[in-house]
Design a protein around this motif. Structure first.
Motif, PDB file in Angstrom:
ATOM      1  N   ALA A  90      -3.497 -15.830  -6.159  1.00 44.95           N
ATOM      2  CA  ALA A  90      -3.698 -14.795  -6.194  1.00 44.95           C
ATOM      3  C   ALA A  90      -5.120 -14.389  -6.663  1.00 44.95           C
ATOM      4  O   ALA A  90      -5.530 -13.309  -6.267  1.00 44.95           O
ATOM      5  CB  ALA A  90      -2.699 -14.137  -7.398  1.00 44.95           C
ATOM      6  N   ASN A 144      -8.190 -12.481  -1.735  1.00 45.32           N
ATOM      7  CA  ASN A 144      -7.863 -11.137  -2.050  1.00 45.32           C
ATOM      8  C   ASN A 144      -7.731 -10.518  -0.806  1.00 45.32           C
ATOM      9  O   ASN A 144      -8.679 -10.350   0.001  1.00 45.32           O
ATOM     10  CB  ASN A 144      -9.102 -10.660  -2.761  1.00 45.32           C
ATOM     11  CG  ASN A 144      -9.033  -9.156  -3.006  1.00 45.32           C
ATOM     12  OD1 ASN A 144      -8.050  -8.430  -2.978  1.00 45.32           O
ATOM     13  ND2 ASN A 144      -9.971  -8.652  -3.953  1.00 45.32           N
ATOM     14  N   PRO A 145      -6.360 -10.108  -0.360  1.00 40.07           N
ATOM     15  CA  PRO A 145      -5.975  -9.638   0.726  1.00 40.07           C
ATOM     16  C   PRO A 145      -6.664  -8.149   0.810  1.00 40.07           C
ATOM     17  O   PRO A 145      -7.190  -7.843   2.139  1.00 40.07           O
ATOM     18  CB  PRO A 145      -4.615  -9.379   0.567  1.00 40.07           C
ATOM     19  CG  PRO A 145      -4.081 -10.260  -0.349  1.00 40.07           C
ATOM     20  CD  PRO A 145      -5.221 -10.468  -1.226  1.00 40.07           C
ATOM     21  N   GLU A 146      -7.163  -7.474   0.090  1.00 43.32           N
ATOM     22  CA  GLU A 146      -7.694  -6.171   0.085  1.00 43.32           C
ATOM     23  C   GLU A 146      -9.210  -6.481   0.521  1.00 43.32           C
ATOM     24  O   GLU A 146      -9.671  -5.649   1.369  1.00 43.32           O
ATOM     25  CB  GLU A 146      -7.600  -5.261  -1.117  1.00 43.32           C
ATOM     26  CG  GLU A 146      -6.400  -4.977  -1.561  1.00 43.32           C
ATOM     27  CD  GLU A 146      -6.237  -4.194  -2.873  1.00 43.32           C
ATOM     28  OE1 GLU A 146      -7.430  -3.949  -3.337  1.00 43.32           O
ATOM     29  OE2 GLU A 146      -5.345  -3.690  -3.472  1.00 43.32           O
ATOM     30  N   ALA A 155      -3.931  -5.045   4.400  1.00 41.76           N
ATOM     31  CA  ALA A 155      -3.709  -6.025   3.100  1.00 41.76           C
ATOM     32  C   ALA A 155      -2.350  -6.338   2.623  1.00 41.76           C
ATOM     33  O   ALA A 155      -2.002  -7.290   2.025  1.00 41.76           O
ATOM     34  CB  ALA A 155      -4.616  -5.082   2.086  1.00 41.76           C
ATOM     35  N   GLU A 156      -1.543  -5.312   3.007  1.00 41.77           N
ATOM     36  CA  GLU A 156       0.074  -5.609   2.617  1.00 41.77           C
ATOM     37  C   GLU A 156       0.573  -6.600   3.270  1.00 41.77           C
ATOM     38  O   GLU A 156       1.476  -7.347   2.927  1.00 41.77           O
ATOM     39  CB  GLU A 156       0.626  -4.001   2.413  1.00 41.77           C
ATOM     40  CG  GLU A 156       0.259  -3.107   1.534  1.00 41.77           C
ATOM     41  CD  GLU A 156       1.096  -2.061   1.826  1.00 41.77           C
ATOM     42  OE1 GLU A 156       1.630  -1.646   2.694  1.00 41.77           O
ATOM     43  OE2 GLU A 156       0.904  -0.764   0.986  1.00 41.77           O
ATOM     44  N   SER A 163      -0.595 -10.146   2.266  1.00 45.07           N
ATOM     45  CA  SER A 163       0.036 -10.100   0.925  1.00 45.07           C
ATOM     46  C   SER A 163       1.289 -10.940   0.943  1.00 45.07           C
ATOM     47  O   SER A 163       1.836 -12.002   0.547  1.00 45.07           O
ATOM     48  CB  SER A 163      -0.002  -9.213  -0.042  1.00 45.07           C
ATOM     49  OG  SER A 163      -1.301  -8.727  -0.338  1.00 45.07           O
ATOM     50  N   TYR A 164       2.274 -10.086   2.273  1.00 42.55           N
ATOM     51  CA  TYR A 164       3.484 -10.522   2.279  1.00 42.55           C
ATOM     52  C   TYR A 164       3.362 -11.951   2.742  1.00 42.55           C
ATOM     53  O   TYR A 164       4.163 -12.771   2.500  1.00 42.55           O
ATOM     54  CB  TYR A 164       4.294  -9.480   3.464  1.00 42.55           C
ATOM     55  CG  TYR A 164       5.521  -9.945   3.933  1.00 42.55           C
ATOM     56  CD1 TYR A 164       6.627  -9.777   3.209  1.00 42.55           C
ATOM     57  CD2 TYR A 164       5.530 -10.322   5.233  1.00 42.55           C
ATOM     58  CE1 TYR A 164       7.843 -10.203   3.837  1.00 42.55           C
ATOM     59  CE2 TYR A 164       6.415 -10.739   5.841  1.00 42.55           C
ATOM     60  CZ  TYR A 164       8.023 -10.537   5.205  1.00 42.55           C
ATOM     61  OH  TYR A 164       8.910 -11.076   5.585  1.00 42.55           O
ATOM     62  N   LEU A 191       1.275 -14.307   2.782  1.00 46.01           N
ATOM     63  CA  LEU A 191       0.694 -15.102   1.801  1.00 46.01           C
ATOM     64  C   LEU A 191       1.724 -15.814   0.778  1.00 46.01           C
ATOM     65  O   LEU A 191       1.846 -16.886   0.287  1.00 46.01           O
ATOM     66  CB  LEU A 191      -0.565 -14.770   0.871  1.00 46.01           C
ATOM     67  CG  LEU A 191      -1.255 -15.708   0.306  1.00 46.01           C
ATOM     68  CD1 LEU A 191      -2.019 -16.639   1.111  1.00 46.01           C
ATOM     69  CD2 LEU A 191      -2.481 -14.792  -0.407  1.00 46.01           C
ATOM     70  N   ASN A 192       2.501 -14.804   0.239  1.00 43.71           N
ATOM     71  CA  ASN A 192       3.555 -14.814  -0.746  1.00 43.71           C
ATOM     72  C   ASN A 192       4.531 -15.818  -0.065  1.00 43.71           C
ATOM     73  O   ASN A 192       5.229 -16.742  -0.722  1.00 43.71           O
ATOM     74  CB  ASN A 192       4.061 -13.677  -1.132  1.00 43.71           C
ATOM     75  CG  ASN A 192       3.369 -12.907  -2.145  1.00 43.71           C
ATOM     76  OD1 ASN A 192       2.525 -13.581  -2.893  1.00 43.71           O
ATOM     77  ND2 ASN A 192       3.358 -11.834  -2.186  1.00 43.71           N
TER      78      ASN A 192
END
Length: 437
Positions: A335, A339-341, A364-365, A368-369, A371-372
């Motif tokens: 995290a 940084n996805p943003e 970015a979303e 993040s999805y 990456l998680n």
């Protein structure tokens, strides 16, 4: 592969880099065997023999120093202060805006952060050196040794200062040797020294398993450990190379009479994006209670509980807590390091987009999805790699210093792969075949 090594040594500049790296490694290993002033070397060796295979809470730090910590040599602290300083600076970069701005300045900012890392390394070396000397003087460094209290016979303040200064200077020399390898040798200097420190403990640890074994004079235990080790190396190589490639398309732009862009590339997201950092964090955090008990010499109920449940690597509470801490720190480190943003903004700025995903916030979303989702198997893999040796080989007398443990095998494989890639890339620059035909 052997042919590629032969060609590497036939290339003058590459041969010079390889020989320079080997020379620095020899100097580093010599420093790990030179005792510091004020230490009774004979008593230290006696305590090291008695503590063989049971190094207590200091086992991880001793592994990173190549066995020099328990022998209290010039390079006793090894590269541990530098590793700690690097991790602290990396975490502070997310918190302190000034450091974040320096990181974005490019090479000049990176040089400034490196300078801060050096200063923090020296400060940590003074702190850790003082703690090591105090521990050695109190006899707590070797809890089961009969002559542990006689390791440092001279209790004068001047002797203590000389010992701390010597170990701090040794840490500075180790840091300098690592930077020399990075500038003039092959691979990342600090990683190479870490690799050498861990690899140096393998022969003695494997031979100790053979001597402590009972089946067929210890050869069955030794063979089992070797087989498990090779299987783990193969698994680590497979997962460390695994990545999820996010396709990225760049729109074609016309600037004057020339067109730019229109290319396709990808964002490589590794399954183990955090590397070995979560294992180091979890191990360090679990060692703190055991060190407190060791320094306090308390026999109260809480000290007994900590010794039984947290200091013992085979205890069920230790195993469960260790696993969950690794998973937590894997998500935590990913995290703060990715940084996805920021990635989405950079893609939008240069006209890049993921097919089927809108640029900006939706990108970015989506990152993040993804990456998680890939961090879950990566974190579980780290936890299992760290626990499998303890669980599978407990019946063969394995302990917390088992050579094919999670931290050691991850570092050995990771540094080995990276160094081989650098040698291969330099061979390919000279129109030679790489390691793989």
């Amino acid at each position: 592969m052997l042919t590629a090594f032969a060609r590497a040594f036939k290339t003058p500049d590459l041969r010079k880099k390889l020989l320079f790296t080997l020379g620095i490694v020899v100097v580093y290993r010599l420093g790990t065997h030179i005792p510091i002033p004020g230490v009774d070397y004979k008593n230290v060796q006696e305590c090291v023999k008695q503590a063989s295979g049971n190094q207590g809470p200091l086992g991880l730090v001793n592994m990173f120093s190549g066995g020099a910590l328990l022998q209290i040599t010039v390079f006793a602290l090894g590269i541990m202060p530098y590793i700690t300083a690097s991790i602290i600076l990396q975490l502070l970069t997310v918190v302190i805006p000034r450091l974040e701005a320096l990181k974005k300045e490019g090479q000049a900012g990176t040089a400034k952060i490196t300078q801060y890392t050096r200063y923090l390394t020296i400060a940590l070396a003074i702190l850790q050196g003082t703690g090591l000397v105090a521990t050695a003087r109190s006899g707590a460094l070797f809890s089961n040794c009969t002559v542990a209290g006689q390791i440092v016979p001279d209790r004068a303040i001047f002797t203590t200062v000389v010992m701390v200064v010597t170990m701090t200077a040794g840490t500075a020399v180790v840091m300098w040797l690592g930077e020399l390898i990075t500038d003039r040798g092959i691979g990342n200097g600090m990683s190479i020294l870490m690799f050498i420190s861990i690899a140096a403990t393998f022969p003695s640890a494997l031979w100790a398993i053979k001597q402590e074994g009972t089946l067929a004079d210890g050869w069955i235990e030794f063979g089992t450990v070797m087989v498990v080790g090779f299987v783990m190396v193969g698994l680590v190589v497979f997962v460390e190379q695994a990545q999820r490639r996010i396709p990225v398309q760049y729109a074609k732009r016309m600037i004057g009479r020339r067109s730019y862009g229109g290319t396709s590339t990808y964002i490589p997201l590794k399954v183990n994006q955090a590397g070995v950092i979560p294992v180091i964090f979890a191990s360090s955090l679990l060692y703190i209670p055991a060190l407190v008990v060791q320094f306090s010499n308390s026999t109260s109920g809480w000290a007994t509980w900590v010794t039984k449940n947290l200091a013992d690597s085979a205890a069920t509470p230790h195993i469960i807590l260790y696993f969950f801490l690794i998973v937590f720190f894997a998500f935590f480190y990913v995290a703060i390091s990715f940084n996805p943003e920021e990635v989405a903004d950079n893609m939008k700025k240069y006209g890049g987009f993921i097919p089927g995903i809108r640029a900006g916030r939706p990108t970015a979303e989506y990152l993040s999805y993804v990456l998680n989702r890939i961090t879950w198997p990566g974190s579980l893999y780290l936890g299992l790699i760290s626990l499998v040796p303890t669980l599978a080989l407990a019946g063969f007398g394995a302990n917390q210093n088992f050579p094919f443990g999670g931290t050691s095998i991850l570092i050995i494989v990771g540094v080995g792969l990276e160094t081989v890639k650098q040698i291969e890339s330099q061979l390919q620059q000279r129109n030679y075949e790489g390691f793989l035909r």
